[in-house]
Design a protein around this motif. Structure first.
Motif, short mmCIF file in Angstrom:
data_model
loop_
_atom_site.label_atom_id
_atom_site.label_comp_id
_atom_site.label_asym_id
_atom_site.label_seq_id
_atom_site.Cartn_x
_atom_site.Cartn_y
_atom_site.Cartn_z
N ARG A 1 19.26 -6.20 -6.87
CA ARG A 1 20.02 -6.71 -5.72
C ARG A 1 20.60 -5.51 -4.98
O ARG A 1 21.24 -4.66 -5.59
N ASN A 2 20.36 -5.47 -3.68
CA ASN A 2 20.89 -4.37 -2.88
C ASN A 2 22.39 -4.54 -2.70
O ASN A 2 22.85 -5.60 -2.28
N ASP A 3 23.14 -3.50 -3.02
CA ASP A 3 24.60 -3.60 -2.96
C ASP A 3 25.12 -3.75 -1.53
O ASP A 3 26.11 -4.43 -1.30
N ALA A 4 24.45 -3.11 -0.57
CA ALA A 4 24.93 -3.16 0.82
C ALA A 4 24.70 -4.52 1.46
O ALA A 4 25.52 -4.99 2.24
N THR A 5 23.56 -5.16 1.15
CA THR A 5 23.20 -6.40 1.83
C THR A 5 23.36 -7.64 0.96
O THR A 5 23.41 -8.76 1.48
N GLY A 6 23.40 -7.47 -0.35
CA GLY A 6 23.43 -8.60 -1.27
C GLY A 6 22.09 -9.29 -1.40
O GLY A 6 21.98 -10.33 -2.06
N LYS A 7 21.04 -8.73 -0.79
CA LYS A 7 19.72 -9.35 -0.85
C LYS A 7 19.00 -8.95 -2.13
O LYS A 7 19.10 -7.82 -2.60
N ASP A 8 18.25 -9.92 -2.67
CA ASP A 8 17.47 -9.68 -3.88
C ASP A 8 16.12 -9.07 -3.55
O ASP A 8 15.54 -9.37 -2.50
N MET B 1 6.78 6.82 -3.18
CA MET B 1 5.86 6.58 -2.08
C MET B 1 6.50 6.77 -0.70
O MET B 1 7.67 6.42 -0.48
N ALA B 2 5.72 7.30 0.22
CA ALA B 2 6.16 7.39 1.61
C ALA B 2 6.56 6.00 2.09
O ALA B 2 5.88 5.01 1.81
N GLY B 3 7.69 5.91 2.79
CA GLY B 3 8.20 4.63 3.24
C GLY B 3 9.23 4.04 2.30
O GLY B 3 10.02 3.19 2.68
N PHE B 4 9.23 4.48 1.03
CA PHE B 4 10.23 4.04 0.05
C PHE B 4 11.53 4.80 0.36
O PHE B 4 11.48 5.93 0.85
N PRO B 5 12.70 4.19 0.12
CA PRO B 5 13.95 4.86 0.47
C PRO B 5 14.10 6.26 -0.13
O PRO B 5 14.75 7.11 0.46
N LEU B 6 13.52 6.49 -1.29
CA LEU B 6 13.64 7.79 -1.96
C LEU B 6 12.37 8.61 -1.86
O LEU B 6 12.10 9.45 -2.72
N ALA B 7 11.57 8.38 -0.82
CA ALA B 7 10.25 9.03 -0.68
C ALA B 7 10.35 10.53 -0.88
O ALA B 7 11.27 11.17 -0.39
N GLY B 8 9.38 11.05 -1.62
CA GLY B 8 9.32 12.49 -1.84
C GLY B 8 8.85 12.78 -3.24
O GLY B 8 8.63 11.88 -4.05
N ARG C 1 12.47 -2.34 2.16
CA ARG C 1 13.30 -2.15 3.35
C ARG C 1 13.93 -3.47 3.81
O ARG C 1 15.08 -3.49 4.25
N ASP C 2 13.18 -4.57 3.68
CA ASP C 2 13.73 -5.89 4.07
C ASP C 2 14.98 -6.20 3.24
O ASP C 2 15.94 -6.77 3.77
N ARG D 1 2.98 13.95 -14.47
CA ARG D 1 2.91 13.48 -13.08
C ARG D 1 3.15 11.99 -13.03
O ARG D 1 2.76 11.25 -13.93
N PHE D 2 3.77 11.57 -11.94
CA PHE D 2 4.02 10.15 -11.67
C PHE D 2 3.80 9.92 -10.18
O PHE D 2 4.22 10.73 -9.36
N GLU D 3 3.14 8.82 -9.86
CA GLU D 3 3.01 8.41 -8.46
C GLU D 3 3.25 6.91 -8.37
O GLU D 3 2.69 6.13 -9.13
N GLN D 4 4.08 6.53 -7.41
CA GLN D 4 4.47 5.14 -7.20
C GLN D 4 3.68 4.54 -6.04
O GLN D 4 3.48 5.19 -5.02
N PHE D 5 3.27 3.28 -6.24
CA PHE D 5 2.65 2.48 -5.17
C PHE D 5 3.44 1.18 -5.08
O PHE D 5 3.56 0.46 -6.06
N VAL D 6 3.99 0.88 -3.89
CA VAL D 6 4.85 -0.30 -3.74
C VAL D 6 4.80 -0.76 -2.28
O VAL D 6 4.56 0.04 -1.38
#
Length: 134
Positions: free
Chosen positions: A94-101, A41-48, A130-131, A119-124
């Motif tokens: 858990r994000n490795d850079a921030t340690g946030k869950d 999904m657009a806005g997701f870190p891996l959007a595309g 991002r938080d 086909r696959f489409e993600q909605f999240v």
């Protein structure tokens, strides 16, 4: 016929989740059509949109595995309409850079033809993802 041999759309999608959770990228690629279109999904870190089984695992699963600990999509509800499979799920990691869950609800739409995901489409909620990264 067991789950591993079935070409029923829901069974193919379930195999994809099981392979992903096990970190078995070869088994995951085996559920994907050669011309798969996989859209994050657009806005997701891996959007595309990614194509080919190798392209999907290299650009999505391997990156998530590198940047997050324990990234898992927990599939819980399947809605099947012919070749369309919608799965309500939850990502935990858990994000490795921030340690946030991260703990966020998601919906995934798969199209399965001939026993393979085409086909696959993600909605999240991308803001929650991002938080956890910020």
């Amino acid at each position: 016929m067991g789950l591993n041999e079935s070409t029923e759309p829901a069974d193919v999608v379930r195999r994809q989740y099981l392979a992903s959770a096990a970190g078995d990228l070869a088994a995951l690629r085996a559920t994907l059509a050669p011309d798969v279109e996989w859209t994050e999904m657009a806005g997701f870190p891996l959007a595309g949109t990614y194509r080919t089984p190798q392209g999907v695992t290299a650009n999505v699963m391997e990156v998530l595995g590198r940047d997050w600990t324990g990234w898992t999509a927990h599939d819980d509800t399947y809605v099947v309409d012919g070749e369309n499979v919608v799965v309500l799920a939850r990502y935990t990691a858990r994000n490795d850079a921030t340690g946030k869950d991260l703990n966020v609800r998601v919906a995934h739409h798969f199209v399965v033809r001939g026993g393979l995901i085409v086909r696959f489409e993600q909605f999240v909620d991308t803001a929650l993802v991002r938080d956890a990264m910020g």
